[in-house]
Design a protein around this motif. Structure first.
Motif, PDB file in Angstrom:
ATOM      1  N   LEU A  96     -69.384  18.000  90.262  1.00 36.23           N
ATOM      2  CA  LEU A  96     -68.170  17.873  89.455  1.00 36.23           C
ATOM      3  C   LEU A  96     -68.461  17.477  88.015  1.00 36.23           C
ATOM      4  CD1 LEU A  96     -65.796  16.021  91.963  1.00 36.23           C
ATOM      5  CD2 LEU A  96     -65.809  18.463  91.407  1.00 36.23           C
ATOM      6  N   GLY A  97     -69.697  17.031  87.746  1.00 33.77           N
ATOM      7  CA  GLY A  97     -70.016  16.536  86.416  1.00 33.77           C
ATOM      8  C   GLY A  97     -69.212  15.304  86.067  1.00 33.77           C
ATOM      9  N   LEU A  98     -69.022  14.458  87.073  1.00 33.87           N
ATOM     10  CA  LEU A  98     -68.132  13.306  86.948  1.00 33.87           C
ATOM     11  C   LEU A  98     -68.799  12.085  87.566  1.00 33.87           C
ATOM     12  CD1 LEU A  98     -65.149  12.557  86.165  1.00 33.87           C
ATOM     13  CD2 LEU A  98     -64.527  13.181  88.507  1.00 33.87           C
ATOM     14  N   PRO A  99     -68.874  10.955  86.868  1.00 30.73           N
ATOM     15  CA  PRO A  99     -69.491   9.769  87.474  1.00 30.73           C
ATOM     16  C   PRO A  99     -68.690   9.266  88.664  1.00 30.73           C
ATOM     17  CG  PRO A  99     -68.417   9.203  85.400  1.00 30.73           C
ATOM     18  CD  PRO A  99     -68.399  10.698  85.491  1.00 30.73           C
ATOM     19  N   ILE A 100     -69.391   8.941  89.737  1.00 31.16           N
ATOM     20  CA  ILE A 100     -68.750   8.464  90.962  1.00 31.16           C
ATOM     21  C   ILE A 100     -69.460   7.204  91.440  1.00 31.16           C
ATOM     22  CG2 ILE A 100     -68.260   8.969  93.389  1.00 31.16           C
ATOM     23  CD1 ILE A 100     -67.995  11.902  92.651  1.00 31.16           C
ATOM     24  N   ILE A 101     -68.699   6.163  91.689  1.00 30.76           N
ATOM     25  CA  ILE A 101     -69.246   4.914  92.218  1.00 30.76           C
ATOM     26  C   ILE A 101     -69.244   4.996  93.737  1.00 30.76           C
ATOM     27  CG2 ILE A 101     -68.909   2.430  92.431  1.00 30.76           C
ATOM     28  CD1 ILE A 101     -67.551   2.467  89.705  1.00 30.76           C
ATOM     29  N   ASN A 102     -70.404   4.749  94.339  1.00 29.48           N
ATOM     30  CA  ASN A 102     -70.532   4.817  95.798  1.00 29.48           C
ATOM     31  C   ASN A 102     -70.366   3.434  96.404  1.00 29.48           C
ATOM     32  OD1 ASN A 102     -71.200   5.241  98.466  1.00 29.48           O
ATOM     33  ND2 ASN A 102     -73.044   6.436  98.039  1.00 29.48           N
ATOM     34  N   ARG A 103     -69.281   3.255  97.133  1.00 26.15           N
ATOM     35  CA  ARG A 103     -69.025   2.005  97.836  1.00 26.15           C
ATOM     36  C   ARG A 103     -69.066   2.246  99.354  1.00 26.15           C
ATOM     37  NH1 ARG A 103     -70.342  -0.145  93.776  1.00 26.15           N
ATOM     38  NH2 ARG A 103     -69.044  -1.372  92.346  1.00 26.15           N
ATOM     39  N   GLU A 117     -79.401  11.748  97.547  1.00 24.01           N
ATOM     40  CA  GLU A 117     -79.113  12.879  98.427  1.00 24.01           C
ATOM     41  C   GLU A 117     -77.800  12.698  99.201  1.00 24.01           C
ATOM     42  OE1 GLU A 117     -83.738  14.144  99.486  1.00 24.01           O
ATOM     43  OE2 GLU A 117     -82.743  12.581 100.669  1.00 24.01           O
ATOM     44  N   ALA A 118     -77.214  11.517  99.138  1.00 24.25           N
ATOM     45  CA  ALA A 118     -75.953  11.256  99.826  1.00 24.25           C
ATOM     46  C   ALA A 118     -74.826  12.016  99.148  1.00 24.25           C
ATOM     47  CB  ALA A 118     -75.657   9.761  99.836  1.00 24.25           C
ATOM     48  N   PHE A 119     -73.807  12.380  99.903  1.00 23.26           N
ATOM     49  CA  PHE A 119     -72.786  13.276  99.365  1.00 23.26           C
ATOM     50  C   PHE A 119     -72.068  12.758  98.120  1.00 23.26           C
ATOM     51  CE2 PHE A 119     -69.405  11.003 101.697  1.00 23.26           C
ATOM     52  CZ  PHE A 119     -68.290  11.224 100.892  1.00 23.26           C
ATOM     53  N   PRO A 120     -71.846  11.433  97.935  1.00 20.93           N
ATOM     54  CA  PRO A 120     -71.210  11.010  96.685  1.00 20.93           C
ATOM     55  C   PRO A 120     -72.032  11.358  95.446  1.00 20.93           C
ATOM     56  CG  PRO A 120     -70.994   9.286  98.330  1.00 20.93           C
ATOM     57  CD  PRO A 120     -71.971  10.292  98.878  1.00 20.93           C
ATOM     58  N   SER A 121     -73.363  11.215  95.540  1.00 20.23           N
ATOM     59  CA  SER A 121     -74.233  11.560  94.414  1.00 20.23           C
ATOM     60  C   SER A 121     -74.243  13.059  94.161  1.00 20.23           C
ATOM     61  CB  SER A 121     -75.664  11.074  94.676  1.00 20.23           C
ATOM     62  OG  SER A 121     -75.714   9.664  94.722  1.00 20.23           O
ATOM     63  N   VAL A 122     -74.311  13.838  95.243  1.00 14.33           N
ATOM     64  CA  VAL A 122     -74.306  15.294  95.104  1.00 14.33           C
ATOM     65  C   VAL A 122     -72.956  15.757  94.558  1.00 14.33           C
ATOM     66  CG1 VAL A 122     -74.655  17.497  96.285  1.00 14.33           C
ATOM     67  CG2 VAL A 122     -75.931  15.467  97.023  1.00 14.33           C
ATOM     68  N   LEU A 123     -71.880  15.143  95.028  1.00 12.34           N
ATOM     69  CA  LEU A 123     -70.538  15.468  94.549  1.00 12.34           C
ATOM     70  C   LEU A 123     -70.410  15.163  93.058  1.00 12.34           C
ATOM     71  CD1 LEU A 123     -67.584  16.292  95.187  1.00 12.34           C
ATOM     72  CD2 LEU A 123     -67.156  13.889  95.747  1.00 12.34           C
ATOM     73  N   SER A 124     -70.967  14.045  92.644  1.00 15.83           N
ATOM     74  CA  SER A 124     -70.948  13.672  91.231  1.00 15.83           C
ATOM     75  C   SER A 124     -71.617  14.743  90.374  1.00 15.83           C
ATOM     76  CB  SER A 124     -71.659  12.328  91.045  1.00 15.83           C
ATOM     77  OG  SER A 124     -71.764  11.994  89.689  1.00 15.83           O
TER      78      SER A 124
END
Length: 225
Positions: free
Chosen positions: A68-75, A58-65
């Motif tokens: 955008l249909g794009l894998p995002i690594i959350n650091r 539910e954190a914005f990096p996961s929702v953003l991913s």
């Protein structure tokens, strides 16, 4: 009267063209836009990025991913200041061969009353260190409902002087609205993370459309119609 309506329409269209041209020129000036280097999209942040008080998905990096249909690594690391982010930059970001890095830091500097000059220095070093690896940097301007204009201009100054891509006042209307924040007043709730992700996605799409994509991520690039 008809003449004035046409005049108003012409002025409106001219203003729209000027705004579009200005935005286009701004994107073109972003450093490493055409480098096409790296392999990953990474978020470097604090408890907002890590999803304090909500589930990881539910954190914005996961929702953003997802948006955008794009894998995002959350650091994102809860409690991180700009100094802490800078200290783990090499291991958490640069070692992962970033193509684009979203920097979400500064809130804890304010809460801990760090000198603004120190925050600005750290942010600038974070940005330039990432850029030295030919990666694009997206800087989220922090607005916690408590920041003064000095913080607003701080992010503007860092972005302008480094040619990073700024998404200004990214938390405006989130932490100052009970609908979107947790009871501690400093973290978004689930709906707040959704709003933040949508806001970031909207601002990122024009940048992504102009950027040169690395081969490792070409499969995720939207097909132009």
């Amino acid at each position: 009267m008809k003449k004035y309506r046409w005049l108003n329409f012409f002025i409106l269209m001219l203003c729209s063209l000027l705004v579009f041209t200005s935005c286009s020129n701004y994107i073109d000036s972003v450093k490493n836009l055409k480098a096409g280097a790296g392999k990953q999209v990474i978020v470097l942040g604090d408890s907002i990025a890590s999803g304090y008080g909500v589930e990881e998905k539910e954190a914005f990096p996961s929702v953003l991913s997802q948006e955008l249909g794009l894998p995002i690594i959350n650091r994102g690391v809860s409690g991180d200041t700009t100094d802490m982010g800078l200290k783990r930059l090499q291991t958490d970001v640069i070692a992962a061969e970033p193509w684009l890095v979203i920097v979400e830091l500064g809130g804890n500097d304010f809460l801990r009353k760090f000198p603004k000059s120190e925050t600005e220095k750290n942010l600038r070093q974070i940005v330039t260190s990432i850029q030295e690896k030919s990666a694009i940097v997206v800087l989220l301007g922090m607005n916690l409902g408590l920041f003064t204009d000095e913080y607003k201009t701080l992010y503007q100054r860092v972005a302008k002087e480094t040619n990073a891509y700024l998404i200004p006042e990214s938390l405006k209307g989130i932490l100052d609205n009970p609908r979107y924040r947790q009871e501690d007043f400093i973290h978004p709730n689930v709906e707040g993370h959704k709003l933040l992700a949508t806001r970031v996605a909207t601002e990122l799409k024009p940048l992504l459309a102009k950027a040169s994509w690395p081969s490792a991520l070409m499969q995720f690039r939207p097909i132009k119609k």
